[in-house]
Design an enzyme around this catalytic site. Sequence first.
Site, PDB file in Angstrom:
ATOM      1  NE  ARG A  66      -3.511  -4.431  -2.944  1.00  0.00           N
ATOM      2  CZ  ARG A  66      -2.563  -3.730  -2.110  1.00  0.00           C
ATOM      3  NH1 ARG A  66      -2.711  -2.530  -1.705  1.00  0.00           N
ATOM      4  NH2 ARG A  66      -2.202  -4.774  -1.051  1.00  0.00           N
TER       5      ARG A  66
ATOM      6  CB  CYS B 221      -0.945  -0.132   1.233  1.00  0.00           C
ATOM      7  SG  CYS B 221      -2.230  -1.378   1.097  1.00  0.00           S
TER       8      CYS B 221
END
Length: 215
Positions: free
Chosen positions: A121, A46
Amino acid sequence: MVKLYSKFPDVQVLTTKGPIDFYKDIFGKGKWLFLFAHPADFTPVCTTEFVAFSQKYEEFKKLGVELVGLSVDSIYSHIQWLMDIEQRYGVKVPFPVIADPDKKLARMLDALDEASGQTIRIVVLASPDGIIRFVAQYPMEFGRNIDELLRITKAAIVNYKAKVVLPANWQPGQDVIVPPPAIFDEAEMRIKLPNAKAWYLLFKKYEELPPDQKV
C-alpha cells in the site's frame, strides 16, 4: 522503496481506461501523477479507499493531478471489482486502475511484497517533469487518509511552482517559508526583515504569491 527525487519509470501500462504511457499521456500534458497501489481487489480496506479516492477525484483533477490505481490483479478482476463498488456503494470509480499481473511496475517501484505476492500500500506523487516528489508506505491493515494526501499534494505543488517550503501543519492559504540564504551577508540582511523569526526562518504571506503559484 522508490527514492524521492528519482525519475518515475518510463513505461506503458494497461489500465481499466485503456493503455497509458506516463510520459506521453500524463507528464507530456503538464499533469502531476498521483499513483497509489493497493494490495488486492475485493478486500475491505482497499474498497473503502477506492470509495474515498473517488469522492475526492474532482479535487485532485482541479489541481492538474491524475489519480491512478495499481495492483497485481488482472484487468478483468479490476473491472468486476469496480462494477461491484458502483453497485454496492453507488460510487463510480472515475480514475484508471493499472493491471500489473506480471508485477513489472510493482517491482520497479519497490512496491511488491514478495512473500505474499501482493502490492504494498504505497503512494507515489510525481511532478510534470517526471520527478518523484513524495513517497509513502502504509500497513496492509489500515487505510490512507485522503484529506491528508490531498493536503500533501497541494503543498508539493506550491513548493514546486513557487520554490518555497511549507511549515508544519500547513494548509492552503497559510503563510509559506522562504528558503534560507546560503551566503553570510544575505543572512545578516534577512534577519532585519519584518516577517523574519530568524535568519533561517522567513515567512511570506500566501496571498503575495502569484496566482499561478497557488492552489
